[in-house]
Structure formats: C-alpha cells, structure tokens
Design an enzyme around this catalytic site. Structure first.
Site: not given
Ligand code: TYD
Length: 134
Positions: A52
C-alpha cells in the site's frame, strides 16, 4: 523543489561491550516529527504484508530484531531493501508504494510514522497509485 526519495538513514551507534545502543531523535535524525509508533511481530513463516501507499503519511522502518525486505515502488521502478540491522532504517516519503516480505524468525518491524492512524490515508490499489503518480 525536488521530490523526496526513499532512502536508508544511518542512526547513531554507541558500541559497548555490554551491548550496543542506537537511538532516534525525531527532528534530528528523520525528515519528519514522529507522531505514532507501531511494530509488527510474531510473523508466521512465509507471511508477507500486502502493498500500500499513504497519501500524506511519511514513515521510517527499522528491523529492531531479525530481518525482512521492504519492496518499494515510487511509481518509476521497484527497489528491494534488505533490513537486517537495528542501527539503520528506511525512510519512505508520502506516495511511496511498499510491501514487506522475507521475514526471518523472530523479526520485529518498528515503524515510526508522521501521523495518527487514518484509514483514509491508505491507497491499497496499485493501479490507482500509479495513476496518481503519473
Ligand atoms: P494495516 O496498516 O492495514 O496493515 P496492513 O496494510 O499491513 O494489512 O493495519 C492492520 C490493522 O491494524 C487495521 O485494521 C488497522 C489497525 N491499525 C491501527 O488501528 N492503528 C495503527 O496504527 C495501525 C498501523 C494499524
């Protein structure tokens, strides 16, 4: 003004027979102020994080433990950074596509971010990202 580029930033390293020590002072070592810190750990073997980009968020990624690869695409080409030591990190400006793979056992990915978590800041479609960069 030139567009900021993804790049490795070396951190201070205090060598000590009791164990080495490194540190980050946001405004001294990074081109942004640290707003949020999160980390990824207990990664099962063979796992990877889907790619992403962020519209506005900047990041700094450190391999606190173990190793992994960050695959970066700025819209012009792809670069694979092998992150294996905790005394350097990878700076990623906004609008940089990145994915993470090749995790070693017990790896810990430390991410310092310039902003609070915001789902709307994510771009999860690579074609949309490329169009926005064009
Ligand atoms: P995400 O950044 O979407 O991970 P990836 O893109 O690698 O799958 O994060 C995964 C989940 O964690 C998403 O549901 C949101 C939550 N999250 C938070 O609540 N706070 C944060 O600071 C981060 C990084 C993720």
């Amino acid at each position: 003004m030139t567009t900021p580029q993804a790049r490795i930033i070396e951190l201070p390293k205090i060598l000590d027979e009791r164990g080495n020590l490194s540190f980050i002072e946001g405004s001294n070592h990074l081109p942004f102020d640290i707003r949020r810190t999160y980390w990824i750990y207990d990664v099962p073997g063979g796992m990877f994080r889907h790619g992403h980009a962020f519209r506005t968020q900047q990041e700094f990624i450190v391999a606190l433990s173990g190793s992994f690869d960050v695959v970066v695409n700025d819209g012009t080409g792809e670069t694979r950074y092998h992150m294996a030591r905790s005394y350097y990190g990878l700076y990623l400006p906004a609008m940089t596509w990145r994915s993470i793979d090749n995790f070693s056992t017990n790896s810990v990915v430390l991410v310092l971010s310039s902003s609070d978590y915001c789902a709307d800041d994510y771009i999860r479609d690579f074609e949309q990202f490329k169009q926005m960069k064009a």
